[in-house]
Enzyme design. Structure first.
Site, PDB file in Angstrom:
ATOM      1  N   THR A 243      64.766  77.158  27.612  1.00 17.43           N
ATOM      2  CA  THR A 243      63.452  77.271  28.337  1.00 17.43           C
ATOM      3  C   THR A 243      62.497  76.347  27.864  1.00 17.43           C
ATOM      4  O   THR A 243      62.551  75.969  26.525  1.00 17.43           O
ATOM      5  CB  THR A 243      63.126  78.645  28.587  1.00 17.43           C
ATOM      6  OG1 THR A 243      62.562  79.115  27.273  1.00 17.43           O
ATOM      7  CG2 THR A 243      64.218  79.585  28.893  1.00 17.43           C
ATOM      8  N   ASP A 244      61.336  76.148  28.530  1.00 15.59           N
ATOM      9  CA  ASP A 244      60.040  75.289  28.103  1.00 15.59           C
ATOM     10  C   ASP A 244      59.259  76.628  27.907  1.00 15.59           C
ATOM     11  O   ASP A 244      59.795  77.858  27.698  1.00 15.59           O
ATOM     12  CB  ASP A 244      59.540  74.536  29.285  1.00 15.59           C
ATOM     13  CG  ASP A 244      59.203  75.394  30.550  1.00 15.59           C
ATOM     14  OD1 ASP A 244      59.177  76.596  30.500  1.00 15.59           O
ATOM     15  OD2 ASP A 244      59.069  74.890  31.777  1.00 15.59           O
ATOM     16  N   VAL A 245      58.015  76.064  27.530  1.00 13.34           N
ATOM     17  CA  VAL A 245      56.941  77.254  27.118  1.00 13.34           C
ATOM     18  C   VAL A 245      56.590  78.447  28.008  1.00 13.34           C
ATOM     19  O   VAL A 245      56.170  79.321  27.704  1.00 13.34           O
ATOM     20  CB  VAL A 245      55.820  76.614  26.611  1.00 13.34           C
ATOM     21  CG1 VAL A 245      54.937  76.019  27.986  1.00 13.34           C
ATOM     22  CG2 VAL A 245      54.824  77.132  25.865  1.00 13.34           C
TER      23      VAL A 245
END
Length: 147
Positions: free
Chosen positions: A25-27
């Site tokens: 995932t991203d942030v």
């Protein structure tokens, strides 16, 4: 051949389950777009293994290797951290030196992303090559189960 694989065929559709981890995932906790390609690659590799295709032995014997020649992908809705996903893979077309595979990333009944992937069979020096005859026959049988 090792029978310990994560996925299985249900009719002509191969099912491959996975969970979204933090590293995917991203942030914001949403799956990074390129990781869907990794998920689909794992599912395709597992589909070949489940079909009785030993890619490592083919490489070792100098027979050839699959490489993705084209991908058309559509992202429908984001997958998120800790989601349980299933990648459904179906062989749509078999040619002498390639195969067309349709893949859907599912979260329950919802399509998260889907793609059409052309996998080309190449010699070890990177040139298109006919797939082994017995592989084509296996693919045709799998494709024909729903016909």
């Amino acid at each position: 051949m090792d029978k310990a694989y994560a996925g299985a065929f249900v009719g002509r559709t191969h099912h491959f389950a996975l969970r979204v981890y933090f590293e995917d995932t991203d942030v914001a906790g949403i799956v990074y777009y390129a990781n869907y390609l990794k998920f689909m690659e794992r599912a395709r590799s597992d589909m070949l293994r489940a079909a009785g295709i030993d890619q490592r032995a083919a490489i070792k014997a100098g027979e050839g290797v699959y490489a993705v020649a084209e991908v058309q992908i559509r992202y429908r809705t984001p997958a998120r951290l800790d989601d349980e996903l299933v990648i459904l893979s179906e062989l749509k077309e078999v040619r002498a030196a390639s195969a067309l595979i349709h893949q859907r990333v599912m979260r329950g009944p919802e399509i998260v992303a889907e793609a059409s992937v052309t996998a080309a069979f190449l010699s070890l020096d990177g040139r298109p090559k006919r797939q082994p005859r017995d592989w084509i026959e296996r693919f045709e049988r799998l494709k024909g189960e729903a016909d």
